[in-house]
Structures are given as structure tokens and as C-alpha cells.
Design an enzyme around this catalytic site. Structure first.
Site, PDB file in Angstrom:
ATOM      1  N   VAL A 235       0.869  -1.184   0.000  1.00  0.00           N
ATOM      2  CA  VAL A 235       0.000   0.000   0.000  1.00  0.00           C
ATOM      3  C   VAL A 235       0.903   1.231   0.000  1.00  0.00           C
ATOM      4  O   VAL A 235       2.081   1.131   0.347  1.00  0.00           O
ATOM      5  CB  VAL A 235      -0.950   0.006   1.229  1.00  0.00           C
ATOM      6  CG1 VAL A 235      -1.866  -1.197   1.205  1.00  0.00           C
ATOM      7  CG2 VAL A 235      -0.187   0.032   2.540  1.00  0.00           C
ATOM      8  N   ALA A 237       3.188   4.309   0.788  1.00  0.00           N
ATOM      9  CA  ALA A 237       3.943   4.615   2.010  1.00  0.00           C
ATOM     10  C   ALA A 237       3.256   5.730   2.791  1.00  0.00           C
ATOM     11  O   ALA A 237       2.477   6.510   2.247  1.00  0.00           O
ATOM     12  CB  ALA A 237       5.356   5.032   1.631  1.00  0.00           C
ATOM     13  N   SER A 289      12.641  -3.274  -5.147  1.00  0.00           N
ATOM     14  CA  SER A 289      12.962  -2.457  -6.319  1.00  0.00           C
ATOM     15  C   SER A 289      12.774  -3.251  -7.594  1.00  0.00           C
ATOM     16  O   SER A 289      12.926  -4.462  -7.614  1.00  0.00           O
ATOM     17  CB  SER A 289      14.409  -1.967  -6.256  1.00  0.00           C
ATOM     18  OG  SER A 289      14.703  -1.271  -7.444  1.00  0.00           O
ATOM     19  N   GLY A 290      12.455  -2.518  -8.645  1.00  0.00           N
ATOM     20  CA  GLY A 290      12.361  -3.154  -9.951  1.00  0.00           C
ATOM     21  C   GLY A 290      11.113  -2.768 -10.714  1.00  0.00           C
ATOM     22  O   GLY A 290      10.896  -3.234 -11.828  1.00  0.00           O
ATOM     23  N   GLY A 291      10.303  -1.899 -10.083  1.00  0.00           N
ATOM     24  CA  GLY A 291       9.095  -1.457 -10.767  1.00  0.00           C
ATOM     25  C   GLY A 291       8.174  -2.631 -11.048  1.00  0.00           C
ATOM     26  O   GLY A 291       8.330  -3.720 -10.479  1.00  0.00           O
ATOM     27  N   LYS A 342      17.056   0.468   0.825  1.00  0.00           N
ATOM     28  CA  LYS A 342      16.251   0.808  -0.364  1.00  0.00           C
ATOM     29  C   LYS A 342      16.254   2.319  -0.596  1.00  0.00           C
ATOM     30  O   LYS A 342      16.299   2.796  -1.732  1.00  0.00           O
ATOM     31  CB  LYS A 342      14.820   0.278  -0.202  1.00  0.00           C
ATOM     32  CG  LYS A 342      13.853   0.721  -1.317  1.00  0.00           C
ATOM     33  CD  LYS A 342      14.321   0.228  -2.667  1.00  0.00           C
ATOM     34  CE  LYS A 342      13.479   0.469  -3.877  1.00  0.00           C
ATOM     35  NZ  LYS A 342      12.642   1.563  -4.094  1.00  0.00           N
ATOM     36  N   HIS A 345      19.438   3.137  -2.175  1.00  0.00           N
ATOM     37  CA  HIS A 345      19.348   2.629  -3.557  1.00  0.00           C
ATOM     38  C   HIS A 345      18.702   3.705  -4.428  1.00  0.00           C
ATOM     39  O   HIS A 345      19.178   4.047  -5.506  1.00  0.00           O
ATOM     40  CB  HIS A 345      18.523   1.340  -3.577  1.00  0.00           C
ATOM     41  CG  HIS A 345      18.050   0.910  -4.944  1.00  0.00           C
ATOM     42  ND1 HIS A 345      17.002   1.524  -5.601  1.00  0.00           N
ATOM     43  CD2 HIS A 345      18.492  -0.062  -5.782  1.00  0.00           C
ATOM     44  CE1 HIS A 345      16.816   0.951  -6.778  1.00  0.00           C
ATOM     45  NE2 HIS A 345      17.709  -0.021  -6.906  1.00  0.00           N
ATOM     46  N   ASN A 346      17.585   4.246  -3.933  1.00  0.00           N
ATOM     47  CA  ASN A 346      16.870   5.257  -4.709  1.00  0.00           C
ATOM     48  C   ASN A 346      17.674   6.546  -4.833  1.00  0.00           C
ATOM     49  O   ASN A 346      17.632   7.208  -5.870  1.00  0.00           O
ATOM     50  CB  ASN A 346      15.511   5.550  -4.077  1.00  0.00           C
ATOM     51  CG  ASN A 346      14.493   4.498  -4.447  1.00  0.00           C
ATOM     52  OD1 ASN A 346      14.854   3.362  -4.743  1.00  0.00           O
ATOM     53  ND2 ASN A 346      13.233   4.853  -4.435  1.00  0.00           N
ATOM     54  N   GLU A 349      20.015   5.951  -7.457  1.00  0.00           N
ATOM     55  CA  GLU A 349      19.183   5.935  -8.688  1.00  0.00           C
ATOM     56  C   GLU A 349      18.940   7.375  -9.183  1.00  0.00           C
ATOM     57  O   GLU A 349      19.067   7.654 -10.380  1.00  0.00           O
ATOM     58  CB  GLU A 349      17.867   5.227  -8.349  1.00  0.00           C
ATOM     59  CG  GLU A 349      16.763   5.307  -9.371  1.00  0.00           C
ATOM     60  CD  GLU A 349      15.442   4.737  -8.800  1.00  0.00           C
ATOM     61  OE1 GLU A 349      15.421   3.581  -8.347  1.00  0.00           O
ATOM     62  OE2 GLU A 349      14.428   5.472  -8.811  1.00  0.00           O
ATOM     63  N   TYR A 350      18.614   8.277  -8.269  1.00  0.00           N
ATOM     64  CA  TYR A 350      18.377   9.680  -8.656  1.00  0.00           C
ATOM     65  C   TYR A 350      19.611  10.238  -9.381  1.00  0.00           C
ATOM     66  O   TYR A 350      19.489  10.902 -10.410  1.00  0.00           O
ATOM     67  CB  TYR A 350      18.131  10.546  -7.405  1.00  0.00           C
ATOM     68  CG  TYR A 350      16.691  10.717  -6.976  1.00  0.00           C
ATOM     69  CD1 TYR A 350      15.861   9.627  -6.785  1.00  0.00           C
ATOM     70  CD2 TYR A 350      16.174  11.984  -6.725  1.00  0.00           C
ATOM     71  CE1 TYR A 350      14.554   9.791  -6.350  1.00  0.00           C
ATOM     72  CE2 TYR A 350      14.863  12.160  -6.299  1.00  0.00           C
ATOM     73  CZ  TYR A 350      14.057  11.060  -6.113  1.00  0.00           C
ATOM     74  OH  TYR A 350      12.763  11.227  -5.686  1.00  0.00           O
ATOM     75  N   LYS A 417       8.942  11.156  -5.218  1.00  0.00           N
ATOM     76  CA  LYS A 417       8.043  10.738  -4.128  1.00  0.00           C
ATOM     77  C   LYS A 417       8.707  10.803  -2.765  1.00  0.00           C
ATOM     78  O   LYS A 417       8.101  10.437  -1.766  1.00  0.00           O
ATOM     79  CB  LYS A 417       7.530   9.335  -4.391  1.00  0.00           C
ATOM     80  CG  LYS A 417       6.650   9.254  -5.618  1.00  0.00           C
ATOM     81  CD  LYS A 417       5.721   8.046  -5.549  1.00  0.00           C
ATOM     82  CE  LYS A 417       5.066   7.794  -6.874  1.00  0.00           C
ATOM     83  NZ  LYS A 417       6.009   7.181  -7.842  1.00  0.00           N
ATOM     84  N   ARG A 595      35.047  30.780  12.257  1.00  0.00           N
ATOM     85  CA  ARG A 595      34.134  30.396  13.347  1.00  0.00           C
ATOM     86  C   ARG A 595      34.658  30.899  14.683  1.00  0.00           C
ATOM     87  O   ARG A 595      33.918  31.360  15.544  1.00  0.00           O
ATOM     88  CB  ARG A 595      33.981  28.871  13.385  1.00  0.00           C
ATOM     89  CG  ARG A 595      33.228  28.304  12.192  1.00  0.00           C
ATOM     90  CD  ARG A 595      33.206  26.775  12.234  1.00  0.00           C
ATOM     91  NE  ARG A 595      32.376  26.287  13.324  1.00  0.00           N
ATOM     92  CZ  ARG A 595      32.816  25.498  14.293  1.00  0.00           C
ATOM     93  NH1 ARG A 595      34.066  25.104  14.297  1.00  0.00           N
ATOM     94  NH2 ARG A 595      32.005  25.111  15.245  1.00  0.00           N
TER      95      ARG A 595
END
Ligand code: 6PG
Length: 621
Positions: A235, A237, A289-291, A342, A345-346, A349-350, A417, A595
Site C-alpha cells: 500500500v 507509504a 525495487s524493480g518497478g 532501499k 538505492h533510490n 538511482e536519482y 516521491k 568560526r
């Protein structure tokens, strides 16, 4: 599908009685593990000596081989005390075992044995109780119940489904098809409201197999499942996951497992894991992953949570992608580690997607037609930079509508997303330089301010100065930048894992990414092979080669962007990372001095050999 049932528990708990009763009821053979001891063990036991772990090892392996043979036939029921987790691991190798623990307290079992005239020294029974590692999975039956009650409980499971999937959207439906294609009895659930009213019935029509039951009542769905239940949520996220868990938990029983396979934030996964543990339920966060295609044919799966619980969900390995027969579903770590991996991973991927967008922009600035870009990238796909993302580029670029490349009709504002932003924030939280992921996320943000861009372009836009890029340089730059991107992402996983004591194995991460996922590539395969040999990421031959490289191509490409007015955030981030990480003397001494000047934050001195912070009055001469 044949069943392998192992009944475990201390001596005298009733394993054999239940095993024989079940064998008769289910019509599958009963095996008593004690009948399969090698002669050495029999000799040892007949001298009154107890067996140690190394005595048991060959016996357990032989039992596992025997069960594997039975699994290919009609199945089997084995009675074996299997007191330790390590014994159960050996017994269940490559097998979908249904565990049953006969559970009773010491006095009850001791008295029962005495009543049956079955003599067993009290110390021996006591030591079995001390050795027993109660599994956090499987069906637990109370020794106070009757044989008939046990039998009915197990037999009732006969027609129940092994696995449940909630949510028949695109991904859930594909995973359900995949599960059924592996012969796994499945129950599916989807609510039947609004435009979802026929989802379940449509799915059942499409599958039309007795392996699958479909439900629109959550209660009936839960009742249709084998206990302990394994329920995979597919479902969206966020809030829908919590809502679904709240609906489910009152219907579940101890040791049932909820598996969240969506793109949940790992912090939410940790929260849910803890909350369900308090209710004696298990929660497993699995990055998938993998669509759609991956879900259907075998996705990459990144499970996180309790290892023993995850090992009991053998269905994950069955439905995951495989590389040379090995499933891309290695255990990632505790808590939210699966969803964490994951997320990164994304993030990677980006940046890989952004690099390809920049390659496209460079080639367009070099006057390549869309068809020529497609042909060039197709040629790259036959080399060491081959990847899933590169491979889809020719299809994307060749798609036309009425003679116009579809790509020219797509609005140039990228959305997302969340996982890229979460990865960037996470790198910031842990002080790690994931600059390429950040650059890719920021590039999407810049693209999304489209109206402003168009208006500023009208006022100040610099025409792209035509130049021909050297495609060999571009190829090499793309290859180096891809390595830097994966290096940054993996180093981030390593740092966070160390910080949280998760013990994530980068070799297992890379192995999981070898097939089924969006990141699958020749490069990931090289990482997997090298990581399996060396543990330190900086020591990998491919990383050393990237550092040894003169980076000339990457420099030329970044210069090309400057000369032609083409923004190249990810290529530049890659080059800057290489510069920064090979600069022995950075400019951070200036930052520290500033600083200290305005905030008296203190600085450490090179010539003072301790961690004491120094402060200077910078205006006093
Ligand atoms: C995958 C993808 C998948 C999804 C991303 C897209 O591994 O299968 O990463 O999870 O395509 O969520 O993310 P954005 O919408 O944020 O680009």
C-alpha cells in the site's frame, strides 16, 4: 505444494504423538529424528554420554537432505527436539519449514513423564529447558492442550494459504502473479470501494487458480491464512501503512508477521517494528525495487528486521530476482535497515538518472538528433557501463507520436516521491558527503521552478554555444562519475550502519542490487564481486582505479558545460568529490578561523598534540 512440518520441543512434550496423529490425518510420512543418528552418535549415547554440537552437525545436515528429498515428493513431518536456533537453521536449509513448538513448563512435562513411567533424570530434562531457545516464529501449541486440539489446529491449516498480499495496485498485483507463479498458495485482499470495487474479482478471473483466494473482507482474508501469518502490505507509504496495520492487528495472533514492501521511510519502519513487538507481532520492512516488471518477474528485495523471522519468510527468496541461482533477497540488518538500504538505492538511482539527463543535454548541445543520442547510448549499453537505466534510454528516445519524439512533448519539470530527499537529509544528518545524490535532488527542484526558469531565460538566457563533445571523453566521464556516485552511496550506508550497529554487509547489499532492481548494472556486479573479497570500500580495485585515473575526461566534460552554458550538477559533484578527497590540505582551516573569530567556537592546532580547542583574540596584535 508439499508440506514440511517440524515438531520441536523438549523430550516428553508429545512430539511423536502429534507427529503420528498428523501423519495419519494429512497422509504424509512421519520421521523421528532420533532414528537417523549416525553410528558414532548411537555409540556415544549408549555409553550414557550426551551429544555436543559437533556430534549433532552431520546428523542435522543429513536430516535436512532427507527433508529436501521428501519436499520434492509428498512432504514429511519430522519430530526433532531442535532446541537451538543454529540446529533449526541447518534443518531448514532451502526448505519452507512449518515449525511447531510444543510448549509446556518443566513441572508439567516432568510429572507427565513420571506418570508414563518414562524415566528421564530430572537434570537432563532441566538442561533441555535451559538449552531451549524459543523461536520467535512458527506455531506454538500448549502442552496443556489435548492431542485432539493440537491435531485440529494443525489440520485446519491444510487448506489455508501460505502467504497473504494486501493491496492489488500495479505493484501488489505483479507481486501476487509472481508469488503464484512459484506455486505458493496465496490469499489476496483489496478493499472494494469506489473504483476499487472489482479489483479482487478481476484479479481472481485473471489468475483462475485454486492456489489463490481473494477477499474484500479483511477478517476473512486473515482467517484464510496459515498461522503464523505472513502478510505483505503493498500500500502507499506513509499514513496508509499505519491505517492498514491498525486494521489488521486486532485480528492477528502471536508471532504473525506483517511485511511492509512499500517505499516506507526507515524511521517509520523502526517505529512500527517497536510498536508491533510490544503486541508480540513481527514487523519486517522490505525494500522492493524493480518497478512493475521486477515485481512480476523477480524484484530485488532488501529485508530488514529480526533475522530469524526474515529467515522464516522463505517466500521472499522464492519470489526475488536471482543471479546464478542466488536470490537477491539477502538480509540487510535489524530494525529499519531494509528500508534504509532501499532509500539509498533510490538516492543513487536519482544521481544515475540525472547523469543520463546531463549526457543527453551535452549531446543535444553538440547538435545530436534524438535518434543519434539513442544510437550512441545503445552502443554504450554493449560496454562495461551497461545498466538497466542506460538500457531504457534508447526506448525512451525512440518513442514518437506523429513523427515527434515523445520526449520533446514531456514537461521538463521532474517530480519525486521522497526517497531522494530522504537520502540527502540522511547524509546531512550523519555528516556524510553524498553530494551527487544531493545535486540530483536539487536539479529536480530547479527543474520544477519552470515558470521562473522560463521567465529568467527570456531575460538573461545564454544561448547554448555550439560545440562538438568528444564522445569518448563523455563515455569515460560518465563511467567515472557513476563509480563516484555508487562509492558515495555505499559509504553512506556503511557509516550509518556503523553508527547504528546494524552490521550491514555491503557485499550483501551489492549482491541484492545485481538483478531485479533499477540500479542493476555491470558496475554493481563488479562492486558485488570485489566487495565479496575486500571489506574496505576504499580498498576495492575499481575504486582505486577511479582515484588513480587522471580524471581528464571528467574535467573536459565539466569544462564543456561551462563553455556551452549547460548546467551539469552531477558531473561537477563527482569531479569535486574526487578533488576534495585527494586534497591533503583542505581550506577548512579558514572556516575554523572564521568560526573562532566571530563565535569563539575554538579550533585545533596542528602543532599541539591534543584535542584541546584553542581560542584566539583575532583583532589583538
Ligand atoms: C525502484 C524505484 C521505485 C520508484 C521510485 C521512483 O527501485 O523500483 O526506485 O521505488 O520508481 O520510487 O521514485 P521517485 O518518484 O521519487 O522518482
Amino acid at each position: 505444494m508439499s508440506r514440511i512440518i517440524i515438531i520441536m520441543g523438549v523430550s516428553g512434550s508429545g512430539k511423536t504423538s502429534l507427529g503420528l496423529a498428523l501423519s495419519q490425518a494429512l497422509q504424509i510420512p512421519f520421521l523421528d529424528a532420533d532414528d537417523f543418528h549416525p553410528q558414532e552418535n548411537i555409540d556415544k549415547m549408549s555409553q550414557g554420554l550426551s551429544l555436543n554440537d559437533s556430534d549433532r552437525a552431520p546428523w542435522l545436515l543429513a536430516l535436512n537432505t532427507l527433508l529436501q528429498t521428501h519436499h520434492k515428493q509428498e512432504g514429511a513431518i519430522l519430530a526433532c527436539s531442535a532446541l537451538k536456533e543454529s540446529y533449526r537453521v541447518t534443518l531448514s536449509r532451502k526448505l519452507p519449514v512449518e515449525w511447531i513448538l510444543l510448549k509446556g513448563d518443566y513441572d508439567l512435562i516432568y510429572n507427565r513423564m513420571r506418570a508414563r513411567d518414562h524415566f528421564m533424570p530430572a537434570e537432563l530434562l532441566r538442561s533441555q529447558f535451559d538449552t531451549l531457545e524459543v523461536p520467535s516464529y512458527g506455531l506454538q501449541l500448549s502442552a496443556t492442550d489435548s492431542l485432539e486440539t493440537w491435531k485440529t489446529t494443525v489440520v485446519q491449516q491444510k487448506n489455508k494459504k501460505h502467504f497473504g498480499i494486501i493491496g492489488l495496485g500495479v505493484m501488489g498485483k505483479s507481486l501476487a502473479f509472481n508469488t503464484l507463479s512459484k506455486g505458493i498458495p496465496l490469499a489476496v485482499y483489496n478493499r472494494a470501494i469506489g473504483n476499487e470495487s472489482t479489483i479482487v474479482s478481476d484479479f481472481l478471473k485473471e489468475t483462475s487458480t485454486p492456489l489463490c483466494d481473494g477477499y474484500t473482507s479483511i477478517k476473512e482474508f486473515v482467517n484464510a491464512l496459515h498461522t503464523p501469518r505472513k502478510i505483505l502490505l503493498m500500500v502507499p507509504a506513509g499514513q496508509p501503512v499505519d491505517a492498514m496495520i491498525n486494521e489488521l492487528t486486532p485480528l492477528l495472533t502471536t508471532n504473525d508477521i506483517i511485511i511492509d514492501a512499500g517505499n516506507s521511510h526507515y524511521v517509520d519502519t523502526e517505529r512500527r517494528y517497536k510498536a508491533l513487538k510490544e503486541q508480540q507481532l513481527h514487523f519486517v520492512g522490505v525494500g522492493v525495487s524493480g518497478g512493475q516488471e521486477g515485481a512480476l518477474k523477480g524484484p530485488s528485495m532488501m529485508p530488514g528486521g529480526d533475522k530469524t523471522v526474515i529467515d522464516s519468510i522463505w517466500e521472499l527468496k522464492a519470489i526475488a530476482a536471482k543471479v546464478q541461482g542466488i536470490s537477491c533477497a539477502n538480509y540487510m540488518g535489524p530494525d529499519g535497515a531494509g528500508h534504509y538500504v532501499k532509500m539509498i538505492h533510490n538516492g543513487i538511482e536519482y544521481a544515475q538518472m540525472q547523469l543520463l539527463a546531463e549526457v543527453y543535454d551535452i549531446l543535444k548541445a553538440s547538435d545530436y538528433s534524438t535518434a543519434e543520442v539513442a544510437a550512441l547510448l545503445e552502443a554504450w549499453q554493449k560496454t562495461g557501463v551497461k545498466s538497466y537505466l542506460l538500457g531504457i534510454m534508447p526506448d525512451i528516445l525512440r518513442k514518437e507520436e506523429n513523427g515527434t519524439p515523445l520526449i520533446d512533448l514531456i514537461v521538463d519539470a521532474a517530480s519525486g516521491k521522497g526517497t531522494g530527499v530522504w537520502s540527502s537529509k540522511n547524509a546531512l544528518d550523519y555528516g556524510m558527503p553524498a553530494t551527487m545524490i544531493a545535486a540530483a535532488v536539487q536539479a529536480r527542484f530547479s527543474s520544477s521552478q519552470r515558470d521562473l526558469r522560463i521567465s529568467l531565460a527570456q531575460q538573461y538566457g545564454r544561448p547554448t554555444t555550439a560545440q562538438k563533445v568528444d564522445v569518448q571523453m563523455l563515455f569515460e566521464a560518465y563511467s567515472t562519475a557513476s563509480i563516484v556516485n555508487h562509492l558515495q552511496g555505499l559509504a553512506l550506508i556503511q557509516a550509518v550502519s556503523n553508527n547504528l550497529n546494524w552490521h550491514i554487509s555491503l557485499a550483501d547489499v551489492a549482491q541484492n542490487w545485481r538483478a531485479g532492481c533499477i540500479l542493476k548494472s555491470e558496475l554493481v556486479a563488479r562492486f558485488a564481486l570485489e566487495l565479496a573479497k575486500n571489506h574496505e570500500i576504499e580498498e576495492l580495485p575499481l575504486i582505486k582505479a577511479a582515484f588513480e585515473n587522471d580524471w581528464d575526461s571528467l574535467k573536459q566534460i565539466c569544462k564543456f558545460g561551462i563553455d556551452t552554458n549547460v548546467p551539469l550538477p552531477c558531473f561537477n559533484a563527482a569531479l569535486t568529490h574526487l578533488f576534495a578527497f585527494t586534497q591533503a590540505q583542505s581550506s577548512a582551516n579558514i572556516i575554523q578561523a572564521q568560526r573562532d573569530y566571530f563565535g569563539a567556537h575554538g579550533y585545533k592546532r596542528k602543532d599541539i598534540d591534543n584535542d584541546q580547542l584553542q581560542h584566539t583574540n583575532w583583532t589583538q596584535q
